[in-house]
Design an enzyme around this catalytic site. Structure first.
Site: not given
Ligand code: NAD
Ligand code: LMR
Length: 328
Positions: A14, A130, A160, A163, A188
């Site tokens: 969600a 992720v 990355d 990018r 990352h």
């Molecule tokens: P968000 O807050 O919009 O969504 C996260 C969702 O996870 C929420 O809906 C929350 O209810 C749910 N959640 C929390 N704990 C949970 C659990 N135990 N089980 C199932 N669902 C759970 O966040 P987002 O913008 O979708 O980002 C998600 C993650 O991805 C963050 O950690 C963010 O930092 C990361 N991210 C990683 C990268 C990458 O390149 N690796 C890039 C962007 C974001």
């Molecule tokens: C990103 O690379 O955009 C994310 O991992 C940034 C973050 O820390 O949520």
């Protein structure tokens, strides 16, 4: 169409990334136009209603490949029989927050999820983490799934990687598809090392085609701090580009990488390039549709060595921190 659907589980369904990801999976962008999918949406209880809303919209798209949607707050149910697990659900970093702050908050999520994957995932399970800190969260999940081969766990470096492709393409005035052999080494995080010495344009090293000051003072920080720049600009972390990278990662893994190129993914080290065994580090990798393989035999000069070592040191510290918290 006679193939049975492949179960794909998305955690944090969600959330922002979930919203950008699910529709593309259902459309066939990830597993291909001939592979039907059934989606399992794992959320925490308070977010189940929002996940139901997303599922209603998925229904309203009438995707021919989408054969079923399950919504649950039970990890065992979500991962039972799953072949692709996208572990997105985590707490995103807010303005001014450092990744280390996230270790404690997120570590607890990935232990039960590793256990649930171990208990019920399909034999061909592939896991992409992720949710940040992605490499260390993958380490936690992996360490609680002893029956799943280590090479089925990965963390995302592909955003990355993408990018970096764009920054080079813009600098050299070429298309992104003309930039090959890009590698993002390490974590990352801001310590990652995007490597232009092995990246190529026109069959020549990119490092030879740009000046060293641009490479070290502009390119590396632009790519490494892009996540923070997006958070500053949007007031929320990257979502559509992260979802796109997750699709790219799984598609490369399942369908293979081109013969004359590679991609970046974080996978458990078996000691390649001096990265301590077991750390989930970014490497240059290829796939033939089976497991990831690290591209071996690249010469690493002093400049690159120092940067790879610094990022790997951070991964080691994160591993020690989660060990101290009893999470692995
Ligand atoms: P968000 O807050 O919009 O969504 C996260 C969702 O996870 C929420 O809906 C929350 O209810 C749910 N959640 C929390 N704990 C949970 C659990 N135990 N089980 C199932 N669902 C759970 O966040 P987002 O913008 O979708 O980002 C998600 C993650 O991805 C963050 O950690 C963010 O930092 C990361 N991210 C990683 C990268 C990458 O390149 N690796 C890039 C962007 C974001
Ligand atoms: C990103 O690379 O955009 C994310 O991992 C940034 C973050 O820390 O949520």
């Amino acid at each position: 169409m006679t193939k049975s659907p492949v179960k794909v589980t998305v955690t944090g369904a969600a959330g922002q990334i979930g919203y950008a990801l699910l529709f593309r999976i259902a459309s066939g962008a990830m597993l291909g136009p001939d592979t039907p999918v059934s989606l399992s949406l794992l959320e925490i209880t308070p977010a189940l209603k929002a996940a139901e809303g997303t599922a209603m919209e998925l229904d309203d798209c009438a995707f021919p490949l989408l054969k079923g949607i399950e919504i649950t707050d039970d990890a065992n149910k979500a991962f039972s029989g799953t072949s692709v697990a996208l572990l997105v659900g985590a707490r995103p970093r807010g303005p001014g927050m450092e990744r280390a702050d996230l270790l404690q908050a997120n570590g607890g999520i990935f232990k039960p999820q590793g256990e649930a994957l171990n208990a019920g995932a399909a034999d061909d399970i592939r896991v992409l983490v992720v949710g940040n800190p992605a490499n260390t969260n993958a380490l936690i999940a992996h360490s609680h799934a002893p029956d799943i081969p280590a090479e089925r766990f990965s963390a995302m470096m592909r955003l990355d990687h993408n990018r970096a492709l764009t920054q080079v393409a813009k600098k050299l005035g070429v298309g992104v598809d003309e930039v090959t052999k890009m590698t993002i080494w390490g974590n990352h995080s801001a310590s990652q090392y995007p490597d232009l010495f092995h990246a190529q344009v026109g069959g020549k090293s990119v490092a030879e085609q740009v000046d060293q000051t641009w490479l070290s003072d502009t390119f590396i920080p632009t790519v490494a701090k892009r996540g923070a720049a997006i958070i500053d600009a949007r007031g929320a972390s990257s979502a559509a580009s992260a979802a796109n990278a997750a699709i790219d990662h799984v598609r490369s893994w399942v369908h293979g990488t081109p013969a004359d190129d590679w991609v970046s993914a974080a996978i458990p080290s078996t000691g390649e390039y001096g990265v301590p065994e077991g750390l989930i580090s970014g490497f240059p990798v290829t796939s033939d549709g089976g497991d990831w393989k690290v591209v071996e035999g690249l010469d690493i000069d002093e400049f690159s060595r120092a940067r790879i070592d610094a990022s790997v040191k951070e991964l080691t510290e994160e591993r020690d921190a989660v060990k101290g918290l009893g999470l692995i």
